[in-house]
Design a protein around this motif. Structure first.
Motif, PDB file in Angstrom:
ATOM      1  N   LEU A  29       0.833  -1.199   0.000  1.00 55.99           N
ATOM      2  CA  LEU A  29       0.000   0.000   0.000  1.00 55.99           C
ATOM      3  C   LEU A  29       0.868   1.249   0.000  1.00 55.99           C
ATOM      4  N   ASP A  30       0.470   2.229  -0.824  1.00 59.09           N
ATOM      5  CA  ASP A  30       1.167   3.515  -0.820  1.00 59.09           C
ATOM      6  C   ASP A  30       0.911   4.217   0.510  1.00 59.09           C
ATOM      7  N   ILE A  31       1.960   4.815   1.068  1.00 62.01           N
ATOM      8  CA  ILE A  31       1.862   5.443   2.390  1.00 62.01           C
ATOM      9  C   ILE A  31       1.049   6.739   2.343  1.00 62.01           C
ATOM     10  N   GLN A  32       0.930   7.335   1.158  1.00 63.37           N
ATOM     11  CA  GLN A  32       0.114   8.543   0.973  1.00 63.37           C
ATOM     12  C   GLN A  32      -0.864   8.289  -0.167  1.00 63.37           C
ATOM     13  N   THR A  86       3.319   4.704 -14.260  1.00 60.75           N
ATOM     14  CA  THR A  86       4.676   4.765 -13.730  1.00 60.75           C
ATOM     15  C   THR A  86       5.270   6.118 -14.077  1.00 60.75           C
ATOM     16  N   ASN A  87       5.806   6.800 -13.108  1.00 59.25           N
ATOM     17  CA  ASN A  87       6.421   8.104 -13.302  1.00 59.25           C
ATOM     18  C   ASN A  87       7.906   7.924 -13.584  1.00 59.25           C
ATOM     19  N   ILE A  88       8.429   8.726 -14.495  1.00 64.09           N
ATOM     20  CA  ILE A  88       9.823   8.576 -14.924  1.00 64.09           C
ATOM     21  C   ILE A  88      10.548   9.908 -14.791  1.00 64.09           C
ATOM     22  N   GLY A  92       8.756  13.860 -14.540  1.00 64.72           N
ATOM     23  CA  GLY A  92       7.604  12.977 -14.714  1.00 64.72           C
ATOM     24  C   GLY A  92       6.910  12.669 -13.410  1.00 64.72           C
ATOM     25  N   GLY A  93       7.391  13.277 -12.327  1.00 61.74           N
ATOM     26  CA  GLY A  93       6.740  13.083 -11.035  1.00 61.74           C
ATOM     27  C   GLY A  93       7.328  11.964 -10.199  1.00 61.74           C
ATOM     28  N   GLN A  94       8.480  11.419 -10.631  1.00 58.84           N
ATOM     29  CA  GLN A  94       9.087  10.313  -9.873  1.00 58.84           C
ATOM     30  C   GLN A  94       9.841  10.863  -8.662  1.00 58.84           C
ATOM     31  N   SER A  95       9.568  10.298  -7.505  1.00 61.64           N
ATOM     32  CA  SER A  95      10.248  10.737  -6.276  1.00 61.64           C
ATOM     33  C   SER A  95      11.058   9.615  -5.638  1.00 61.64           C
ATOM     34  N   VAL A  96      10.758   8.370  -5.996  1.00 59.82           N
ATOM     35  CA  VAL A  96      11.526   7.225  -5.495  1.00 59.82           C
ATOM     36  C   VAL A  96      12.135   6.530  -6.714  1.00 59.82           C
ATOM     37  N   PHE A  97      13.464   6.451  -6.732  1.00 58.06           N
ATOM     38  CA  PHE A  97      14.150   6.018  -7.943  1.00 58.06           C
ATOM     39  C   PHE A  97      14.438   4.519  -7.941  1.00 58.06           C
ATOM     40  N   LEU A  99      12.052   1.510  -9.855  1.00 55.54           N
ATOM     41  CA  LEU A  99      10.871   1.331 -10.706  1.00 55.54           C
ATOM     42  C   LEU A  99       9.652   0.878  -9.908  1.00 55.54           C
ATOM     43  N   HIS A 100       8.526   1.533 -10.134  1.00 53.20           N
ATOM     44  CA  HIS A 100       7.279   1.117  -9.486  1.00 53.20           C
ATOM     45  C   HIS A 100       6.099   1.508 -10.347  1.00 53.20           C
ATOM     46  N   PHE A 101       5.074   0.688 -10.284  1.00 53.96           N
ATOM     47  CA  PHE A 101       3.810   0.965 -10.947  1.00 53.96           C
ATOM     48  C   PHE A 101       2.781   1.283  -9.881  1.00 53.96           C
ATOM     49  N   HIS A 102       2.106   2.418 -10.058  1.00 54.57           N
ATOM     50  CA  HIS A 102       0.991   2.769  -9.181  1.00 54.57           C
ATOM     51  C   HIS A 102      -0.266   2.095  -9.724  1.00 54.57           C
ATOM     52  N   VAL A 103      -1.026   1.437  -8.862  1.00 51.27           N
ATOM     53  CA  VAL A 103      -2.340   0.893  -9.206  1.00 51.27           C
ATOM     54  C   VAL A 103      -3.347   1.694  -8.391  1.00 51.27           C
TER      55      VAL A 103
HETATM   56  P1  AMP Z   1       6.599   8.413  -7.362  1.00 47.36           P
HETATM   57  O1  AMP Z   1       6.341   9.840  -6.951  1.00 47.36           O
HETATM   58  O2  AMP Z   1       5.945   8.015  -8.648  1.00 47.36           O
HETATM   59  O3  AMP Z   1       8.082   8.110  -7.344  1.00 47.36           O
HETATM   60  O4  AMP Z   1       5.901   7.519  -6.276  1.00 47.36           O
HETATM   61  C1  AMP Z   1       6.496   7.206  -5.064  1.00 47.36           C
HETATM   62  C2  AMP Z   1       5.401   6.781  -4.146  1.00 47.36           C
HETATM   63  O5  AMP Z   1       5.980   6.127  -3.045  1.00 47.36           O
HETATM   64  C3  AMP Z   1       4.562   7.936  -3.590  1.00 47.36           C
HETATM   65  O6  AMP Z   1       3.206   7.745  -3.957  1.00 47.36           O
HETATM   66  C4  AMP Z   1       4.774   7.836  -2.081  1.00 47.36           C
HETATM   67  O7  AMP Z   1       3.611   8.133  -1.351  1.00 47.36           O
HETATM   68  C5  AMP Z   1       5.181   6.387  -1.922  1.00 47.36           C
HETATM   69  N1  AMP Z   1       5.988   6.080  -0.751  1.00 47.36           N
HETATM   70  C6  AMP Z   1       7.085   6.739  -0.312  1.00 47.36           C
HETATM   71  N2  AMP Z   1       7.584   6.143   0.783  1.00 47.36           N
HETATM   72  C7  AMP Z   1       6.786   5.078   1.036  1.00 47.36           C
HETATM   73  C8  AMP Z   1       6.774   4.061   2.039  1.00 47.36           C
HETATM   74  N3  AMP Z   1       7.687   4.013   3.018  1.00 47.36           N
HETATM   75  N4  AMP Z   1       5.794   3.126   1.985  1.00 47.36           N
HETATM   76  C9  AMP Z   1       4.865   3.161   1.022  1.00 47.36           C
HETATM   77  N5  AMP Z   1       4.824   4.084   0.048  1.00 47.36           N
HETATM   78  C10 AMP Z   1       5.768   5.037   0.052  1.00 47.36           C
END
Ligand code: AMP
Length: 114
Positions: A29-32, A86-88, A92-97, A99-103
Motif C-alpha cells: 500500500l502507498d503510504i500517501q 509509472t512516473n519517470i 515525470g513526477g518520480q520521487s523514489v528512484f 521502478l514502481h507501478f501505481h495501481v
Molecule cells: P513516485 O512519486 O511516482 O516516485 O511515487 C512514489 C510513491 O511512493 C509515492 O506515492 C509515495 O507516497 C510512496 N511512498 C514513499 N515512501 C513510502 C513508504 N515508506 N511506503 C509506502 N509508500 C511510500
C-alpha cells in the motif's frame, strides 16, 4: 542493492503493508494514498525507472504488469475501472528512484493527470 526507501522495504529494514509478493516482485500500500485503493508494484531488481530497463528485463516488465492486474482484481477494481501508471524522472513526477507501478482505483479518475 537498491539504496532507496523501496530497497529498504525489500530488505525488510522498514515495514510496509504487503498485499502481494513473489520471487520477482512485491506489492504494498502507498503510504500517501491518492485514491481509495493505491498499491505500488515493484520489482525486486533495483531498476531505477522504466527508462532504465533493458531488453533483458522484458519478461520482468510483463510480469510486473500482470501483477498490477492481479492486484487490481484482488482489490475489486476492474468493475469500476482503474489506472496503472509509472512516473519517470523528476519531471515525470518520480520521487523514489526504484521502478514502481501505481495501481489506483476506487474512485472516478480524471484525465489528463496534473
Ligand atoms: P513516485 O512519486 O511516482 O516516485 O511515487 C512514489 C510513491 O511512493 C509515492 O506515492 C509515495 O507516497 C510512496 N511512498 C514513499 N515512501 C513510502 C513508504 N515508506 N511506503 C509506502 N509508500 C511510500
Amino acid at each position: 542493492m537498491s539504496d532507496t526507501i523501496f530497497g529498504k522495504i525489500l530488505r525488510g529494514e522498514i515495514p510496509a503493508d504487503l498485499v502481494y509478493e513473489d520471487e520477482h516482485a512485491i506489492a504494498f500500500l502507498d503510504i500517501q494514498p491518492q485514491a481509495p485503493v493505491h498499491v505500488l508494484v515493484i520489482p525486486r531488481k533495483p531498476i531505477v525507472s522504466l527508462a532504465d530497463a533493458q531488453d533483458e528485463d522484458r519478461e520482468l516488465l510483463g510480469h510486473l504488469l500482470r501483477v498490477c492486474a492481479q492486484v487490481a482484481e484482488a482489490e475489486g477494481l476492474p468493475e469500476g475501472g482503474y489506472r496503472v501508471v509509472t512516473n519517470i524522472g523528476e519531471g515525470g513526477g518520480q520521487s523514489v528512484f526504484h521502478l514502481h507501478f501505481h495501481v489506483l482505483g476506487g474512485r472516478a479518475l480524471q484525465w489528463p493527470p496534473g
